[in-house]
Design an enzyme around this catalytic site. Structure first.
Site, PDB file in Angstrom:
ATOM      1  N   ASP A   1       0.821  -1.209   0.000  1.00  0.00           N
ATOM      2  CA  ASP A   1       0.000   0.000   0.000  1.00  0.00           C
ATOM      3  C   ASP A   1       0.855   1.260   0.000  1.00  0.00           C
ATOM      4  O   ASP A   1       1.407   1.640   1.030  1.00  0.00           O
ATOM      5  CB  ASP A   1      -0.914  -0.014   1.231  1.00  0.00           C
ATOM      6  CG  ASP A   1      -1.825   1.204   1.287  1.00  0.00           C
ATOM      7  OD1 ASP A   1      -2.144   1.751   0.215  1.00  0.00           O
ATOM      8  OD2 ASP A   1      -2.209   1.609   2.393  1.00  0.00           O
TER       9      ASP A   1
ATOM     10  N   ASP B   1      -1.747   4.928  -6.385  1.00  0.00           N
ATOM     11  CA  ASP B   1      -1.921   4.162  -5.158  1.00  0.00           C
ATOM     12  C   ASP B   1      -1.973   2.672  -5.478  1.00  0.00           C
ATOM     13  O   ASP B   1      -2.877   2.212  -6.162  1.00  0.00           O
ATOM     14  CB  ASP B   1      -3.211   4.616  -4.469  1.00  0.00           C
ATOM     15  CG  ASP B   1      -3.373   4.033  -3.078  1.00  0.00           C
ATOM     16  OD1 ASP B   1      -2.534   3.212  -2.667  1.00  0.00           O
ATOM     17  OD2 ASP B   1      -4.349   4.397  -2.396  1.00  0.00           O
TER      18      ASP B   1
END
Length: 454
Positions: free
Chosen positions: A108, A324
């Protein structure tokens, strides 16, 4: 907030799990295997897309509820958060402790903290066959003291009492989708790579969260999250690397592994492993935003569908777009999404259709002839600074379910102004983050070939 304070008090009362020991992170070059979260489950392609879409929508519902809360509650909810919105699509495989125990952590770039579920688990999500990490079983595990700089830098921490073993660091860490982990910060040996890695094993000492209460949108193949954001708790920061890269194979490829690299060699891979690339390398700037310091902003100038530039002011996109790895589907502000949708509806020569099992919004009915001749779909291009036009391959924004005779565009709308470039759009793309020079580079690639060469 009251409930979070209660959980913190409960944790302080837990018995101690490990004695104090010195630990220090070390910079270096490491390679780790990455897999899709639904790999190995025998799911059909429509089911994989449906699960991805449902996770994204569950996350949006939580975000909408948070936005509707009073301002004071929203500010408090942000304490400890890296700002990430995690939907758990790609997992990095490492081992923790001595002897090493395997964990699978969501990769992440939208958050900082590295954490995994730990025994004793007071309130944890089901993580499948992998056993919960037991810190007492590791001879190198050490609780982090609450006066350590990394503990004091985390916004929401508390000193554990005597039962924790001499004022250890107890934390609460939130995500933008209201996911939560509560536990004890500790240090231990993290081992990267494996027997199938030509570079061999690489062990580094890492500060991480041993989570005893973990709630949110998680699923059975993962054990926690590996934050790759800009903050000091993230894995790249702790390893003191100047660059990192990842290359995600298709989420429908259940046999090939993806790869993540950390270290100076990550940027060099663009040149030394160009044989795995299937197109040109593009380069643009990475932008820092003081209001969301952990995130990687990129200067998006516009979006094109086919030859038509979507009518949206450039100034609106440039300061609000992030890339992301933890978010699944690329999301656009609602009005921008509607403009993109209108272009597809006008350019795709097929009737609109319901999404069916794929649970997507923008879909078209496939004719019988599509079984032997794929219908044309206009190109989708993200225009970035520096002439870095990211023309997405068809498979990175189009999903075709021939059994249901439906074709869908894999994009989504979200409230607010932020554009999020998700990992569905990054499949089979070698993405390199040059942290030293704030540069993002990307190239279409055979990620399985790149992984096999490392």
């Amino acid at each position: 907030m009251r409930q979070q304070l209660v959980t913190l008090l409960v944790l302080i009362a837990l018995p101690a799990r490990a004695a104090s020991a010195p630990g220090a992170g070390a910079g270096g070059v490491v390679v780790a295997r990455v897999t899709h979260a639904d790999a190995g489950r025998g799911l059909a392609m429509p089911e994989i897309v449906r699960r991805m879409a449902h996770r994204a929508r569950a996350r949006r519902r939580l975000l909408s509820a948070a936005e509707a809360a009073p301002v004071r509650a929203r500010v408090r909810a942000g304490l400890g958060a890296g700002g990430g919105i995690v939907t758990n699509e790609y997992l990095v495989h490492v081992s923790v402790g001595t002897p090493p125990r395997p964990v699978a952590l969501t990769l992440d770039t939208g958050s900082d903290l590295v954490w995994t579920q730990c025994a004793p688990c007071l309130d944890c999500f089901e993580q499948g066959a992998a056993p919960v990490l037991d810190p007492a079983a590791s001879s190198t595990h050490a609780a982090l003291p609450c006066d350590a700089p990394l503990c004091r830098a985390l916004p929401f921490t508390s000193c554990g009492g005597r039962s924790w073993g001499d004022r250890s660091c107890v934390y609460v860490y939130h995500y933008g989708d209201r996911s939560l982990t509560v536990g004890q910060l500790a240090t231990d040996s993290f081992t990267f790579g494996g027997d199938d890695n030509a570079g061999g094993l690489a062990a580094r000492r890492v500060t991480f969260g041993c989570g005893h209460i973990n709630k949110g949108i998680f699923q059975a193949n993962e054990t926690g999250i590996a934050g790759f954001g800009r903050g000091r708790w993230s894995l790249p920061s702790q390893l003191n690397v100047t660059s990192f890269s990842y290359c995600f194979t298709s989420m429908f490829d259940t046999k090939s592994s993806s790869v993540v690299t950390l270290g100076a060699a990550a940027a060099e891979l663009l040149h030394t492993h160009h044989a795995a690339h299937t197109g040109d390398v593009r380069t643009t700037r990475l932008i820092k935003n003081p209001s969301q310091p952990s995130l990687y902003f990129v200067p998006l100038r516009g979006i094109s569908v086919g030859g038509a530039r979507v009518a949206v002011p450039e100034s609106r996109l440039r300061s609000s777009t992030i890339i992301d790895s933890g978010a699944s589907i690329t999301t656009l502000p609602e009005d921008v999404y509607e403009a993109v949708k209108a272009e597809f509806l006008s350019q795709v020569g097929l009737p609109a259709a319901a999404a069916g099992s794929a649970a997507l919004d923008l879909c078209f009915a496939l004719p019988v002839a599509a079984l032997w001749r794929r219908p044309a779909v206009p190109a989708l291009t993200l225009h970035l600074d520096g002439g870095a036009d990211w023309e997405l391959p068809r498979g990175n924004y189009v999903f075709e379910d021939y059994a249901a005779r439906v074709l869908c565009v894999v994009l989504d709308a979200a409230a607010g102004e932020q554009v999020v470039i998700g990992n569905y759009q990054q499949q089979n793309t070698h993405v390199v983050y040059d942290l030293e020079n704030d540069v993002l580079s990307f190239a279409p690639a055979r990620c399985d070939k790149l992984a096999a060469s490392l």
